[in-house]
Design an enzyme around this catalytic site. Structure first.
Site: not given
Ligand code: AMP
Length: 187
Positions: A15, A90, A129, A133, A144
């Site tokens: 996404k 989320r 990937r 990280r 996750r």
């Molecule tokens: P993502 O790149 O969207 O997978 O986000 C990476 C990490 O950032 C997630 O695993 C969360 O720890 C944190 N994070 C990103 N967006 C949110 C959100 N809307 N609410 C809470 N944590 C977030």
């Protein structure tokens, strides 16, 4: 026309890539809360220090802090005519926060796009990937996904009942996914 779009979907569903492509097409900013938080961690600022540990565990940053981050970002001038949110909301409280932000300016969401793929494919994609990280161990990846299933997946029903949800099969070549998303948003 204003376009306000939310991307829902588990980690590694593709996404993020699709959000950037659609944002270009629509001429609106792609707002990834994950990227914003990673930038804060890299900068070592106060926000970064507060979220670093939680992110490394594969858990969610608390809703109140995310509300501050997202409210500030959506009030920036480039988001006034539309935006594409990738990774927010989320949780159910985050969906309420977004609703309140929109109502304050009499704006509405136009689309919620759910990019789906089978769990085992998501795990393999994430582990393969190699973004460098350090937190991408299989254990963290599965955590996750578990958090997604528990806290974020219920938003699918929420937006479906509002008639906003479009489901996209993310387990296809990226260009095919991109075309289906464009059709969903234009149709
Ligand atoms: P993502 O790149 O969207 O997978 O986000 C990476 C990490 O950032 C997630 O695993 C969360 O720890 C944190 N994070 C990103 N967006 C949110 C959100 N809307 N609410 C809470 N944590 C977030």
């Amino acid at each position: 026309m204003a376009k306000r779009v939310v991307f829902l979907g588990p980690p590694s569903s593709g996404k993020g890539t699709q959000a950037k492509r659609l944002a270009l097409r629509l001429g609106v900013p792609a707002i990834s809360t994950g990227e914003m938080l990673r930038a804060a961690v890299a900068a070592g600022n106060e926000l970064g220090r507060r979220v670093e540990g939680v992110m490394a565990q594969g858990h969610l940053v608390d809703d109140a802090l995310m509300a501050e981050v997202v409210t500030a970002r959506l009030h920036e001038s480039d988001a006034r005519q539309g935006f594409l949110l990738d990774g927010y909301p989320r949780t159910a409280p985050q969906a309420s926060t977004l609703q309140a932000i929109l109502e304050a300016t009499e704006a509405q969401l136009d689309h919620v796009l759910l990019v789906e793929a089978p769990i085992e494919i998501l795990v393999q994609r994430t582990l393969g990937r190699n973004e460098g990280r350090q937190d991408d161990t299989e254990e963290i990846v599965r955590e996750r996904l578990r958090v997604y299933a528990e806290l974020t997946a219920p938003l699918v029903d929420h937006y479906e009942s509002q008639g906003l949800l479009r489901r996209i099969d993310g387990n296809q070549p990226m260009d095919v996914v991109e075309r289906q998303i464009a059709a969903a948003v234009e149709g």
